[in-house]
Design a protein around this motif. Structure first.
Motif, PDB file in Angstrom:
ATOM      1  N   HIS A   1      27.151 -16.104  -7.034  1.00 12.25           N
ATOM      2  CA  HIS A   1      26.044 -15.274  -6.564  1.00 12.25           C
ATOM      3  C   HIS A   1      24.840 -16.122  -6.156  1.00 12.25           C
ATOM      4  CE1 HIS A   1      24.239 -16.007 -10.420  1.00 12.25           C
ATOM      5  NE2 HIS A   1      25.114 -15.288 -11.085  1.00 12.25           N
ATOM      6  N   MET A   2      23.801 -15.456  -5.603  1.00 15.44           N
ATOM      7  CA  MET A   2      22.669 -16.208  -5.038  1.00 15.44           C
ATOM      8  C   MET A   2      21.578 -16.512  -6.059  1.00 15.44           C
ATOM      9  SD  MET A   2      20.288 -13.629  -5.105  1.00 15.44           S
ATOM     10  CE  MET A   2      18.944 -14.191  -4.073  1.00 15.44           C
ATOM     11  N   TRP A   3      21.708 -15.977  -7.288  1.00 15.97           N
ATOM     12  CA  TRP A   3      20.656 -16.228  -8.275  1.00 15.97           C
ATOM     13  C   TRP A   3      20.642 -17.695  -8.690  1.00 15.97           C
ATOM     14  CZ3 TRP A   3      23.194 -11.390 -10.455  1.00 15.97           C
ATOM     15  CH2 TRP A   3      22.541 -10.237  -9.982  1.00 15.97           C
ATOM     16  N   CYS A   4      19.465 -18.174  -9.070  1.00 13.84           N
ATOM     17  CA  CYS A   4      19.293 -19.578  -9.456  1.00 13.84           C
ATOM     18  C   CYS A   4      20.094 -19.901 -10.726  1.00 13.84           C
ATOM     19  CB  CYS A   4      17.822 -19.863  -9.762  1.00 13.84           C
ATOM     20  SG  CYS A   4      16.696 -19.539  -8.403  1.00 13.84           S
ATOM     21  N   PRO A   5      20.345 -21.180 -10.974  1.00 20.02           N
ATOM     22  CA  PRO A   5      20.976 -21.568 -12.243  1.00 20.02           C
ATOM     23  C   PRO A   5      20.143 -21.068 -13.432  1.00 20.02           C
ATOM     24  CG  PRO A   5      20.903 -23.436 -10.740  1.00 20.02           C
ATOM     25  CD  PRO A   5      20.106 -22.330 -10.097  1.00 20.02           C
ATOM     26  N   GLY A   6      20.805 -20.389 -14.363  1.00 23.12           N
ATOM     27  CA  GLY A   6      20.128 -19.929 -15.573  1.00 23.12           C
ATOM     28  C   GLY A   6      19.335 -18.647 -15.421  1.00 23.12           C
ATOM     29  N   CYS A   7      19.411 -17.989 -14.274  1.00 21.84           N
ATOM     30  CA  CYS A   7      18.665 -16.732 -14.062  1.00 21.84           C
ATOM     31  C   CYS A   7      19.197 -15.639 -14.983  1.00 21.84           C
ATOM     32  CB  CYS A   7      18.812 -16.283 -12.609  1.00 21.84           C
ATOM     33  SG  CYS A   7      18.067 -14.669 -12.282  1.00 21.84           S
TER      34      CYS A   7
ATOM     35  N   LYS B   1      26.938 -22.843 -12.442  1.00 21.37           N
ATOM     36  CA  LYS B   1      25.818 -23.572 -11.856  1.00 21.37           C
ATOM     37  C   LYS B   1      25.229 -24.572 -12.843  1.00 21.37           C
ATOM     38  CE  LYS B   1      24.661 -19.911  -8.585  1.00 21.37           C
ATOM     39  NZ  LYS B   1      24.354 -18.516  -8.846  1.00 21.37           N
TER      40      LYS B   1
ATOM     41  N   CYS C   1      23.801 -24.251 -15.893  1.00 24.44           N
ATOM     42  CA  CYS C   1      22.511 -23.972 -16.532  1.00 24.44           C
ATOM     43  C   CYS C   1      22.477 -24.427 -17.987  1.00 24.44           C
ATOM     44  CB  CYS C   1      22.171 -22.484 -16.437  1.00 24.44           C
ATOM     45  SG  CYS C   1      23.251 -21.408 -17.414  1.00 24.44           S
TER      46      CYS C   1
ATOM     47  N   ARG D   1      26.957 -14.404 -22.409  1.00 27.49           N
ATOM     48  CA  ARG D   1      25.644 -14.881 -21.940  1.00 27.49           C
ATOM     49  C   ARG D   1      25.706 -15.517 -20.562  1.00 27.49           C
ATOM     50  NH1 ARG D   1      24.122 -16.658 -27.416  1.00 27.49           N
ATOM     51  NH2 ARG D   1      22.813 -15.000 -28.230  1.00 27.49           N
ATOM     52  N   CYS D   2      26.877 -15.916 -20.096  1.00 24.21           N
ATOM     53  CA  CYS D   2      26.969 -16.661 -18.832  1.00 24.21           C
ATOM     54  C   CYS D   2      26.379 -15.844 -17.685  1.00 24.21           C
ATOM     55  CB  CYS D   2      28.411 -17.020 -18.514  1.00 24.21           C
ATOM     56  SG  CYS D   2      28.520 -17.877 -16.922  1.00 24.21           S
ATOM     57  N   PRO D   3      25.297 -16.340 -17.050  1.00 19.28           N
ATOM     58  CA  PRO D   3      24.698 -15.578 -15.954  1.00 19.28           C
ATOM     59  C   PRO D   3      25.554 -15.631 -14.687  1.00 19.28           C
ATOM     60  CG  PRO D   3      23.234 -17.361 -16.708  1.00 19.28           C
ATOM     61  CD  PRO D   3      24.563 -17.591 -17.324  1.00 19.28           C
TER      62      PRO D   3
ATOM     63  N   LEU E   1      23.724  -8.415 -15.287  1.00 22.33           N
ATOM     64  CA  LEU E   1      24.914  -7.949 -14.572  1.00 22.33           C
ATOM     65  C   LEU E   1      26.138  -8.015 -15.481  1.00 22.33           C
ATOM     66  CD1 LEU E   1      26.634  -7.233 -12.050  1.00 22.33           C
ATOM     67  CD2 LEU E   1      26.599  -9.653 -11.435  1.00 22.33           C
ATOM     68  N   ASN E   2      26.283  -9.138 -16.175  1.00 19.60           N
ATOM     69  CA  ASN E   2      27.387  -9.343 -17.099  1.00 19.60           C
ATOM     70  C   ASN E   2      27.436  -8.219 -18.149  1.00 19.60           C
ATOM     71  OD1 ASN E   2      29.144 -10.470 -19.057  1.00 19.60           O
ATOM     72  ND2 ASN E   2      28.482 -12.553 -18.608  1.00 19.60           N
TER      73      ASN E   2
ATOM     74  N   GLY F   1      21.754 -12.558 -13.942  1.00 18.79           N
ATOM     75  CA  GLY F   1      23.218 -12.654 -14.014  1.00 18.79           C
ATOM     76  C   GLY F   1      23.735 -12.160 -15.355  1.00 18.79           C
ATOM     77  N   THR F   2      22.979 -12.444 -16.414  1.00 17.18           N
ATOM     78  CA  THR F   2      23.388 -11.994 -17.751  1.00 17.18           C
ATOM     79  C   THR F   2      23.288 -10.467 -17.845  1.00 17.18           C
ATOM     80  OG1 THR F   2      22.544 -14.082 -18.604  1.00 17.18           O
ATOM     81  CG2 THR F   2      22.990 -12.366 -20.224  1.00 17.18           C
TER      82      THR F   2
ATOM     83  N   LEU G   1      28.969 -15.353 -14.672  1.00 19.36           N
ATOM     84  CA  LEU G   1      30.261 -14.714 -14.954  1.00 19.36           C
ATOM     85  C   LEU G   1      31.411 -15.711 -14.805  1.00 19.36           C
ATOM     86  CD1 LEU G   1      29.838 -11.305 -13.018  1.00 19.36           C
ATOM     87  CD2 LEU G   1      29.011 -11.884 -15.268  1.00 19.36           C
TER      88      LEU G   1
ATOM     89  N   ILE H   1      23.332 -22.731 -20.715  1.00 14.28           N
ATOM     90  CA  ILE H   1      23.094 -21.685 -21.727  1.00 14.28           C
ATOM     91  C   ILE H   1      24.279 -21.603 -22.699  1.00 14.28           C
ATOM     92  CG2 ILE H   1      22.911 -19.177 -22.052  1.00 14.28           C
ATOM     93  CD1 ILE H   1      21.200 -19.091 -19.482  1.00 14.28           C
TER      94      ILE H   1
ATOM     95  N   GLN I   1      14.867 -14.180 -17.961  1.00 10.24           N
ATOM     96  CA  GLN I   1      14.199 -15.439 -17.620  1.00 10.24           C
ATOM     97  C   GLN I   1      14.279 -15.780 -16.133  1.00 10.24           C
ATOM     98  OE1 GLN I   1      16.988 -15.119 -19.336  1.00 10.24           O
ATOM     99  NE2 GLN I   1      18.477 -16.685 -18.810  1.00 10.24           N
TER     100      GLN I   1
END
Lengths: 76, 268
Positions: free
Chosen positions: B14-20, A17, A19, A56-58, B26-27, B23-24, A60, A21, B199
């Motif tokens: 997934h449905m989370w916003c960019p940079g949420c 997406k 971001c 760190r990638c939210p 979950l990772n 997700g990290t 994946l 990071i 965040q």
């Protein structure tokens, strides 16, 4: 101790997406966002296989493929 | 197994916003599960409502998406009927400590073996940025347009006082620590609470003018220290990270089994 050998980044473009990071926190500035705002590997030769971008990638969306020391094949 | 073998890939992106930060988390959770060598069928994720709760839909474990704040109550039922399963309960800050505040303290008091992950982004993200019990005094939200006059809970102190036998805190910046603490929390034989500062660039970040995901991660890097660091003496505003509590105490399901066995013996 032998170092891990870098084999490439596997990027799931449709999951990224943009971001930023991974780009910001890469210790070697290997990554950049491209014209579409998705991650791209600008300087693969500088990658040290720390995998911080992958961890760190939210989204994946990143996998760094490296061989473990002493093995022939890529270890994912 | 690779990390992607543990997720339901059909629901990605997934449905989370960019940079949420969620997700990290979950990772890191997937990496902790991989490190521990757990099988998918040995894990149950039970979640409530909110952005955080969506995590249970993305993992390819047993999963339950339940009522707002009540995930720990459902999880208690699951654990009592199948004590051999690893029960993981991801919760948002509002889900865990406002709507589910009572379930939270009583699950901690009982010391039932499960892992509560409080994904603390200090705001209600999914419903549009209302302040939560973990929004700091003075922070902005849609329901606090002139600044929040409430004081926030300290999750670590609250969980410790309520009797949790494993209590830890980290952030989505400290990813190695994050997966390590998740693994420790899952392995702990008792009620584990892990607070993860996560965040929310969309609501918390914008409303509080603290920038995007990268900027908030930098604050996690600069404003937190490991427990016992000298820097905390110099600057008491720094937030401590680490394992605060790790102790042994009789576990609820085992106590229950012992009680049943004892009463059966006496009845014979």
């Amino acid at each position: 101790m032998k170092k891990k050998q870098y084999k490439g980044h596997k990027i799931e473009r449709s999951w990224c997406k943009g971001c930023g990071i991974c780009v910001e926190f890469c210790p070697k500035q290997v990554l950049e966002l491209d014209a579409e705002g998705k991650v791209s590997v600008a300087r693969p030769q500088d990658c040290i296989c720390c995998k911080l971008c992958e961890l760190r990638c939210p989204d994946l969306a990143i996998e760094v493929i490296c061989t473990e020391p002493g093995t022939e094949n890529g270890h994912e | 197994m690779a990390v992607k073998d543990y997720i339901r890939q059909r629901f990605f992106p997934h449905m989370w916003c960019p940079g949420c930060g969620h997700g990290t988390i979950l990772n890191a959770l997937l990496r902790a599960v991989e490190t521990l060598g757990l099988k998918k069928q040995d894990i149950v994720m039970v979640s409530g409502i909110g952005c955080s709760a969506r995590i249970s839909g993305y993992v390819d474990f047993h999963s339950m998406h339940t009522l707002h704040g009540r995930a720990l109550a459902f999880a208690t039922g699951v654990k009592m009927s199948k004590p051999e399963l690893n029960v993981i309960v991801p919760m948002g800050d509002g889900d865990a400590l406002a709507i589910g505040g009572n379930h939270f303290i009583h699950a901690a008091r009982r010391n039932i073996e499960m892992t509560a992950i409080v994904m603390n982004n200090r705001i209600y993200g999914m419903t549009g940025g209302q302040f939560s019990p973990l929004s700091a005094h003075g922070s902005m939200g849609t329901t606090a347009p002139y600044g929040n006059i409430d004081h926030d809970f300290d999750v670590v102190e609250l969980a410790t006082a309520a009797g949790a036998t494993f209590v830890a805190r980290t952030t989505t910046y400290h990813v190695h620590e994050l997966s390590d603490f998740i693994a420790q929390a899952i392995s702990h034989k008792g009620f584990s609470v892990l607070e993860v500062l996560s965040q929310c660039p969309t609501h918390y970040g914008r409303r509080n003018r603290v920038g995007g995901a990268v900027d908030i991660l930098k604050t996690y890097k600069n404003n937190t220290v490991r427990i016992g660091s000298d820097k905390k003496q110099e600057n008491p505003d720094l937030i401590e990270r680490g394992v605060f509590v790790k102790k042994e105490l009789s576990e609820y399901c085992r106590e229950y089994d012992r009680l049943i066995a004892r009463e059966h013996r006496e009845a014979e």
